[in-house]
Scaffold this motif. Structure first.
Motif, PDB file in Angstrom:
ATOM      1  N   GLY A  36       0.807  -1.210   0.000  1.00  0.00           N
ATOM      2  CA  GLY A  36       0.000   0.000   0.000  1.00  0.00           C
ATOM      3  C   GLY A  36       0.837   1.254   0.000  1.00  0.00           C
ATOM      4  O   GLY A  36       0.480   2.262  -0.632  1.00  0.00           O
ATOM      5  N   LYS A  44       1.951   1.837  -3.503  1.00  0.00           N
ATOM      6  CA  LYS A  44       0.849   2.332  -4.320  1.00  0.00           C
ATOM      7  C   LYS A  44       0.615   3.820  -4.082  1.00  0.00           C
ATOM      8  O   LYS A  44       0.289   4.573  -5.003  1.00  0.00           O
ATOM      9  N   ASP A  77      -3.087  -4.465  -4.793  1.00  0.00           N
ATOM     10  CA  ASP A  77      -4.532  -4.232  -4.760  1.00  0.00           C
ATOM     11  C   ASP A  77      -4.910  -2.981  -3.978  1.00  0.00           C
ATOM     12  O   ASP A  77      -5.769  -2.212  -4.402  1.00  0.00           O
ATOM     13  N   GLY A  78      -4.318  -2.776  -2.808  1.00  0.00           N
ATOM     14  CA  GLY A  78      -4.715  -1.633  -1.987  1.00  0.00           C
ATOM     15  C   GLY A  78      -3.825  -1.466  -0.786  1.00  0.00           C
ATOM     16  O   GLY A  78      -2.742  -2.060  -0.696  1.00  0.00           O
ATOM     17  N   GLU A  79      -4.290  -0.675   0.181  1.00  0.00           N
ATOM     18  CA  GLU A  79      -3.472  -0.325   1.342  1.00  0.00           C
ATOM     19  C   GLU A  79      -3.145  -1.513   2.229  1.00  0.00           C
ATOM     20  O   GLU A  79      -2.136  -1.505   2.934  1.00  0.00           O
TER      21      GLU A  79
END
Length: 284
Positions: free
Chosen positions: A108, A111, A202-204
């Motif tokens: 994350g 990202k 995908d995300g955090e």
């Protein structure tokens, strides 16, 4: 080429120090370990840094905001509020400090700094480990392999989950949990990464060392650079004391910026024989 440094973890195993400062600011020889890491990269001409902050990140921001005055002699006249410097720091660094969240995981954090990286290959490492890795050779090796990412493998007893290395090609071929019979080849960080690899995050809550790297392995896109020189992380107070003792000896192996490049060449040719294992850690 930019260098991303993950510097947002809690450093709970080094709580004797990290209750006061974040782990990347714990000092070795009077300088934060983060400074040592940046000096290694700078020695090889990489001076554009992106620091991923989290826990006590404001202190890292303050460190760089005050870097000039921390590292020079000056005379301040309190009567007329003037300041004259006598010695200027000469680090050729450009530093982007990003708050990537208190609880964000390593993937994350990557990202969150995507917008600062552009579309060029970048280096990635943790803010708690030093080595005499030849960064120039590492980058050249990465480009030769044509993989989306390259991880540096070093020799050390395993402590984290294990990854399996191919016996005949410089590729990672699988992951597994560590066991008591694991060998001594672990991930030392010091990655080289292509921007497209960030699409696997995908995300955090994504941990870089887990699903994204598993996907790289599944697609035969994670190369391994074998470093047989010095490497040491600073996970515990014992590690910190050890690094300080080595620094005090006057010949710390990672201080490549003050000595000729005499380190051993890594063995990156195919290595016939049994499959090797390397440990990968989740270090926020």
């Amino acid at each position: 080429m930019k260098v991303v440094i993950l510097a947002g973890g809690y450093g709970t195993r080094l709580s004797e120090e990290t209750t006061v400062v974040p782990k990347p600011l714990v000092e070795i020889g009077g300088y934060p370990i983060l400074w040592h890491i940046m000096k290694i990269y700078s020695h090889y001409g990489l001076n554009d840094f992106v620091i991923c902050c989290g826990h006590k990140g404001s202190l890292i921001k303050d460190y760089f905001r005050n870097f000039f005055h921390r590292n020079c002699d000056f005379t301040i006249d309190l009567a007329d509020n003037t300041l004259v410097t006598h010695q200027s720091p000469r680090e050729p660094w450009r530093v982007t400090v990003v708050d990537t969240g208190e609880k964000t995981m390593t993937g994350g954090r990557l990202k969150r700094v995507r917008e600062h990286l552009g579309e060029q290959t970048f280096c990635l490492t943790y803010g708690d480990g030093v080595a005499d890795v030849n960064i120039r050779d590492l980058i050249a090796f990465h480009h030769q392999q044509g993989a989306l990412a390259t991880v540096t493998a070093v020799q050390l007893p395993g402590r984290w989950g294990a990854l399996n290395l191919s016996s005949d090609r410089p590729r990672v071929v699988g992951f597994r949990e560590k066991d008591s019979g694991d060998g001594h080849t672990i991930s030392g960080g010091f990655f080289v990464v292509e921007p497209d690899a960030l699409d696997l995050i995908d995300g955090e809550e994504t941990v870089w060392e887990q699903e994204p790297m598993r996907r790289l392995v599944a697609n035969d896109q994670l190369a391994v650079y074998r470093h047989e020189g010095y490497w040491q992380s600073m996970d515990t107070l014992r590690d910190k004391v050890l690094l300080q003792e080595i620094w005090d000896s006057g010949q710390p192996p990672w201080r490549v910026w003050q000595r000729p490049e005499t380190q051993a060449k890594p063995r990156n040719a195919p290595n016939p024989g049994p499959r090797m294992t390397t440990d990968i850690g989740s270090r926020r």
